[in-house]
Write a protein that holds these residues in place. Sequence first.
Motif, PDB file in Angstrom:
ATOM      1  N   GLY A 132       0.977  -1.273   0.297  1.00 11.46           N
ATOM      2  CA  GLY A 132       0.037  -0.280  -0.426  1.00 11.46           C
ATOM      3  C   GLY A 132       0.468   1.524  -0.098  1.00 11.46           C
ATOM      4  N   VAL A 133       2.453   1.029   0.369  1.00 17.44           N
ATOM      5  CA  VAL A 133       3.014   2.580   0.279  1.00 17.44           C
ATOM      6  C   VAL A 133       3.674   2.141  -1.254  1.00 17.44           C
ATOM      7  CG1 VAL A 133       4.628   3.445   1.055  1.00 17.44           C
ATOM      8  CG2 VAL A 133       3.326   2.698   2.315  1.00 17.44           C
ATOM      9  N   PHE A 134       3.489   3.019  -1.825  1.00 16.92           N
ATOM     10  CA  PHE A 134       3.831   2.732  -3.218  1.00 16.92           C
ATOM     11  C   PHE A 134       5.180   4.853  -3.639  1.00 16.92           C
ATOM     12  CE2 PHE A 134       1.574   0.373  -5.951  1.00 16.92           C
ATOM     13  CZ  PHE A 134       0.535   0.169  -5.453  1.00 16.92           C
ATOM     14  N   THR A 135       6.100   4.247  -4.310  1.00 15.01           N
ATOM     15  CA  THR A 135       6.615   5.520  -4.343  1.00 15.01           C
ATOM     16  C   THR A 135       5.771   6.720  -5.043  1.00 15.01           C
ATOM     17  OG1 THR A 135       7.523   4.874  -6.571  1.00 15.01           O
ATOM     18  CG2 THR A 135       9.032   4.602  -4.737  1.00 15.01           C
ATOM     19  N   LEU A 136       5.938   8.239  -5.299  1.00 11.33           N
ATOM     20  CA  LEU A 136       5.199   9.095  -6.162  1.00 11.33           C
ATOM     21  C   LEU A 136       4.993   8.929  -7.236  1.00 11.33           C
ATOM     22  CD1 LEU A 136       6.741  12.331  -4.513  1.00 11.33           C
ATOM     23  CD2 LEU A 136       4.098  11.385  -4.147  1.00 11.33           C
ATOM     24  N   GLY A 137       5.907   8.291  -8.553  1.00 10.84           N
ATOM     25  CA  GLY A 137       6.180   8.231  -9.490  1.00 10.84           C
ATOM     26  C   GLY A 137       5.416   6.534  -9.634  1.00 10.84           C
ATOM     27  N   GLY A 138       5.669   5.823  -8.622  1.00 10.14           N
ATOM     28  CA  GLY A 138       4.650   4.242  -8.848  1.00 10.14           C
ATOM     29  C   GLY A 138       3.600   4.532  -8.659  1.00 10.14           C
ATOM     30  N   SER A 139       2.826   6.002  -7.503  1.00  8.73           N
ATOM     31  CA  SER A 139       1.071   5.809  -7.728  1.00  8.73           C
ATOM     32  C   SER A 139       1.118   6.638  -9.275  1.00  8.73           C
ATOM     33  CB  SER A 139       1.346   7.108  -6.495  1.00  8.73           C
ATOM     34  OG  SER A 139       2.165   6.524  -5.600  1.00  8.73           O
ATOM     35  N   GLN A 140       2.141   7.191  -9.802  1.00 11.73           N
ATOM     36  CA  GLN A 140       1.624   7.911 -11.132  1.00 11.73           C
ATOM     37  C   GLN A 140       1.487   6.841 -11.989  1.00 11.73           C
ATOM     38  OE1 GLN A 140       4.550  10.972 -12.510  1.00 11.73           O
ATOM     39  NE2 GLN A 140       2.693  12.462 -12.370  1.00 11.73           N
ATOM     40  N   VAL A 141       2.419   6.737 -12.259  1.00 17.95           N
ATOM     41  CA  VAL A 141       2.683   5.116 -12.889  1.00 17.95           C
ATOM     42  C   VAL A 141       1.122   4.648 -12.867  1.00 17.95           C
ATOM     43  CG1 VAL A 141       3.566   3.366 -14.064  1.00 17.95           C
ATOM     44  CG2 VAL A 141       4.845   4.813 -13.419  1.00 17.95           C
ATOM     45  N   ALA A 142       0.593   3.988 -11.641  1.00 20.36           N
ATOM     46  CA  ALA A 142      -1.000   3.410 -11.272  1.00 20.36           C
ATOM     47  C   ALA A 142      -1.580   3.776 -12.442  1.00 20.36           C
ATOM     48  CB  ALA A 142      -0.856   3.150  -9.993  1.00 20.36           C
ATOM     49  N   LEU A 143      -1.427   5.289 -11.670  1.00 19.33           N
ATOM     50  CA  LEU A 143      -3.130   5.617 -12.624  1.00 19.33           C
ATOM     51  C   LEU A 143      -2.644   5.943 -13.868  1.00 19.33           C
ATOM     52  CD1 LEU A 143      -5.020   7.740 -10.987  1.00 19.33           C
ATOM     53  CD2 LEU A 143      -3.834   9.922 -11.405  1.00 19.33           C
ATOM     54  N   LYS A 144      -1.649   6.211 -14.287  1.00 14.51           N
ATOM     55  CA  LYS A 144      -1.177   7.094 -15.790  1.00 14.51           C
ATOM     56  C   LYS A 144      -1.802   5.631 -16.600  1.00 14.51           C
ATOM     57  CE  LYS A 144       2.058   9.675 -15.327  1.00 14.51           C
ATOM     58  NZ  LYS A 144       2.991  10.629 -15.645  1.00 14.51           N
ATOM     59  N   ALA A 145      -1.107   4.783 -16.974  1.00 14.48           N
ATOM     60  CA  ALA A 145      -0.457   3.619 -17.449  1.00 14.48           C
ATOM     61  C   ALA A 145      -2.021   2.555 -17.532  1.00 14.48           C
ATOM     62  CB  ALA A 145       0.610   2.407 -16.986  1.00 14.48           C
ATOM     63  N   GLN A 146      -2.305   2.760 -16.057  1.00 16.47           N
ATOM     64  CA  GLN A 146      -3.679   0.582 -15.831  1.00 16.47           C
ATOM     65  C   GLN A 146      -4.591   2.076 -15.246  1.00 16.47           C
ATOM     66  OE1 GLN A 146      -1.232  -0.811 -12.623  1.00 16.47           O
ATOM     67  NE2 GLN A 146       0.924  -0.571 -13.943  1.00 16.47           N
ATOM     68  N   GLY A 147      -4.804   3.445 -15.268  1.00 18.95           N
ATOM     69  CA  GLY A 147      -6.017   3.488 -14.464  1.00 18.95           C
ATOM     70  C   GLY A 147      -6.546   3.252 -12.876  1.00 18.95           C
ATOM     71  N   PHE A 156       0.307  11.263   0.699  1.00 18.88           N
ATOM     72  CA  PHE A 156       1.037  11.598  -0.926  1.00 18.88           C
ATOM     73  C   PHE A 156       1.883  12.202   0.158  1.00 18.88           C
ATOM     74  CE2 PHE A 156      -1.911  11.485  -3.418  1.00 18.88           C
ATOM     75  CZ  PHE A 156      -1.394   9.920  -3.868  1.00 18.88           C
ATOM     76  N   ALA A 157       3.330  11.780   1.231  1.00 20.41           N
ATOM     77  CA  ALA A 157       4.547  12.709   1.722  1.00 20.41           C
ATOM     78  C   ALA A 157       5.022  12.484   1.092  1.00 20.41           C
ATOM     79  CB  ALA A 157       4.352  11.796   2.922  1.00 20.41           C
ATOM     80  N   GLY A 158       6.200  13.598   1.577  1.00 17.86           N
ATOM     81  CA  GLY A 158       7.885  13.681   1.492  1.00 17.86           C
ATOM     82  C   GLY A 158       8.125  14.407   0.590  1.00 17.86           C
ATOM     83  N   SER A 159       8.836  15.048  -0.332  1.00 20.97           N
ATOM     84  CA  SER A 159       8.925  16.076  -0.844  1.00 20.97           C
ATOM     85  C   SER A 159       9.168  16.042  -1.827  1.00 20.97           C
ATOM     86  CB  SER A 159       9.661  17.452  -0.111  1.00 20.97           C
ATOM     87  OG  SER A 159      10.256  18.218   0.098  1.00 20.97           O
ATOM     88  N   GLY A 160       9.718  17.743  -3.114  1.00 20.41           N
ATOM     89  CA  GLY A 160       9.484  18.094  -4.251  1.00 20.41           C
ATOM     90  C   GLY A 160       8.140  18.477  -4.703  1.00 20.41           C
ATOM     91  N   PRO A 161       8.290  18.847  -6.731  1.00 16.01           N
ATOM     92  CA  PRO A 161       7.621  19.685  -7.409  1.00 16.01           C
ATOM     93  C   PRO A 161       6.268  18.189  -7.408  1.00 16.01           C
ATOM     94  CG  PRO A 161       9.687  19.863  -8.371  1.00 16.01           C
ATOM     95  CD  PRO A 161       9.365  18.922  -6.780  1.00 16.01           C
ATOM     96  N   LEU A 162       6.828  16.742  -7.771  1.00 12.00           N
ATOM     97  CA  LEU A 162       6.128  15.391  -8.086  1.00 12.00           C
ATOM     98  C   LEU A 162       5.117  15.561  -6.705  1.00 12.00           C
ATOM     99  CD1 LEU A 162       5.860  13.633 -10.947  1.00 12.00           C
ATOM    100  CD2 LEU A 162       7.510  12.316  -9.166  1.00 12.00           C
ATOM    101  N   LEU A 163       5.421  15.579  -5.624  1.00 13.07           N
ATOM    102  CA  LEU A 163       4.533  15.496  -4.464  1.00 13.07           C
ATOM    103  C   LEU A 163       2.707  16.244  -4.697  1.00 13.07           C
ATOM    104  CD1 LEU A 163       4.001  14.439  -1.239  1.00 13.07           C
ATOM    105  CD2 LEU A 163       5.199  16.599  -0.749  1.00 13.07           C
TER     106      LEU A 163
END
Lengths: 469, 401
Positions: A132-147, A156-163
């Motif tokens: 259930g814990v993903f990286t930010l990029g992984g979260s985005q891939v799940a949404l983008k590629a797999q819907g 969402f936690a951490g830092s950076g523009p991607l957050l």
Amino acid sequence: MSERPQPLIVGAGPAGIRAAEALVAAGLCPLVVDEAPACGGQIYRQRLVQDGRSTKDLYGSEAGKAERLHAAFAALEGRIDYWPQALLWNLRDGVADIAVGGTSRRVAYDGLVLATGATDRVLPVPGWTLPGVFTLGGSQVALKAQGCAIGSRVVFAGSGPLLYLVAWQYMKAGVEVAAVLDAAPASAKLNLIKALPLDPGIVLRGARFVAELRLRGVVIRSGIEGLRFEGEGRVSGVIWREGGRERRLACDGVGYGLALRSETQLADLAGCAFRFNQRDRAWLPVRDAAGRASVAGVYLAGDGAGIAGADAAERAGERAALALLEDRDLAIDKARAVTLEAELARIGKLRDALETAFPFPAHWAETIDDATTLCRCEEITAGSIREAVNRLDISEINRLKAVSRVGMGRCQGRMCSAASAEVLAAATAKPLDAVGRLRAQAPVKPIPLALQLAADLPEAAANLPEAAE
Amino acid sequence: MSRHLDIDVAIIGGGLVGSSAALALRGMGFSVALLDKGFCGAQASGVNYGGVRRQGRPREQLPLSQRAHAIWPRLKELIGIDGEFLRSGHLKLARSEAEMAALEAYAEAVADQGLDLELVGHNGLRERFPWIDGSILGASLCAGDGHANPRLVSAAFASAARRAGAHVLENTPVTGLTRNGKGFALEAGEGIGLSARVVINSAGAWADRFATDFGEPVPLSRIYPSMIVTEPLAPVMTVNIGMEGGGIYARQVERGNVVVGGERGLPLDDPDFSRPRGAGALAIMNRTAEIFPALRHAQAIRFWSGTEAAMPDRNPVIGFSGTTPGLLHAFGFTGAGFQIAPGVGEVLAELVRDGRTPTPIDAFSITRFSRPPVPPENHDRTSHGSGAGPHPEPQSRGAST
């Protein structure tokens, strides 16, 4: 066409696509190798099946860029060789070993453009390996590629523009975003003023994400400390400290990441010289303004050579291709090259400013709990690394790997070396660059033991076009 | 910053040979400095396959090998860790009648050496080692052999030597070595000077330059054995595997990873580093998947390789210099040093203390290279049968000598 082997481009993201386009424009026919099933890279990754979502749904404000890039690559069909779902796993002396379609092919190349992209930089915190814990990029891939969403109530936690971008994308997709927890102090955001004149659009877009998230009642916290994730068998909550008080929030999904790290193993295998980059807190392959590496015939572009984002990647890809052409004594548009370099310099300044708005959590390495797993593949904790460092007087990261197994597993240090270098530096009270960097070895990612070498083709014939999937 | 050390013995090269000699010498009360140009055990000692075995060694190595054999089970008390040493047994496979005959001939030739070899026929293999492919005809089992983790053992010997009081100087290359009145003067690293009564040259692939400096050029070449490691797998391989005539060798560690050797890498621009060849590695991987069907769907997750010194007759150089009193050599183990190194360390310590050792080492004298040359034997024993490459198993030179 000469008898020279064709140029090889690794990666079909923004940098790889623009590089291929520039080479084709000059009459060359590059081979483009990419791990993904379709072009676009991570940022403009395409959905796996048509699911009714528009490009606007998928890429938001960047939909136009994504469409243009995908179209540019489609227009190259028939004029390049393109191997999707192909893993370049070894490089040596002008020959690449590429696993594709169940076999490994040996490809001689003349000119190598590495546009290998980036992954999330993971700084482990307690509970980060819970399902259930993903990286930010992984979260985005799940949404983008797999819907798919990573949970129904997500933090969402951490830092950076991607957050903020990913949080906003999830909100737009109709997922409940419980909170955005930024490790950077609120005061750091004042530094965005420096970025404003460099790219007003990007700063204002960020501000809009934050405003819209707030408007929908999403909790946004800055300067959070002591982050950890809890749950039995799956993440069920997030705990953090804020102004000396501990807070807790229930959730069933977490996207976590602290900026990005460049994928540099192929540059290492190609023999490129590396230099420590303070902004990225990483060793990066040395390149000139055009993207030439220290090794003749090797060119570096995009986030794989240093984190600068997709807009920079497009320009760097094109510029690197122009450098390849120049080095072959082919005519290029010199004014275009100058323009590209100027734009890259501007984006570089922008990244400097953004970095000060999302600074690295300076005390992470000292404060991370001994029991926290640092190397997931080999199940090595921060404490066992500190113990090895002290017991054996370790001061160098390859040595640390040898005695502790950190970085020896399936990921080959791609996920854990940034964190373990930070812990090693902190434990030895040395600057980060003094502990060195992990030497790359093939295979850069796991390959099947039974992977067959493609029928023994002569080196030149190994370059015959391959039917793309 | 300058510093001077006055010691009994200076050891050049902190591999397993040098560091075990340092430990043994400290046990005898000598003062010792152990110098390494990089980290102790970072070269051949730390990056070899990890086979701990006697089977397959030429007869002249067996007394030394037997001596080392007694040391391996005592690692914990000696160096503080067991080094993941497993007395798993070593099984050497034959793919043809000719190879089986070679295994039988070897077993007979070394029958008096105490290896307790057991020849296993095809049916026996099916019963006892059903995870080995049926195309293997037979094998020779040495139940007392095993394997260990080289990257742990070598560093731990150096650490133990340090704890025992040796001066362990890492990242300290020896830049000057001269014989003076009482012994030797060394210059090393940044401004370190040493005076030593005795010098041990255990510099591995870098040892030839010191030998040459003292008028003893040796035909040392470099080899780059390279290993393939799978992801962790359920336990399947119960013994350390070798093959008669070369090909592949493989062992499964406790964590579940299978380590496979047989590939030789190529040096990089900096010849101290090397990498495997892609095609060569694939051939070894495919062969492994054929011989061990349980590994057919496994993934290779990493390779490693290292630099080793090889001698043309595949025997190491061990013993006193032929030209220079007080100088000892121990190098050139030709891919077969890991198991015997702890024994070599003890022998070197005895040579320093007593000037002799009860373990026969005459065959390894450096003076064999200053004799008039004899026509070389044809050692190309892998031209038949091995589809995996021309490189015989390290730690094993078969029954040819």
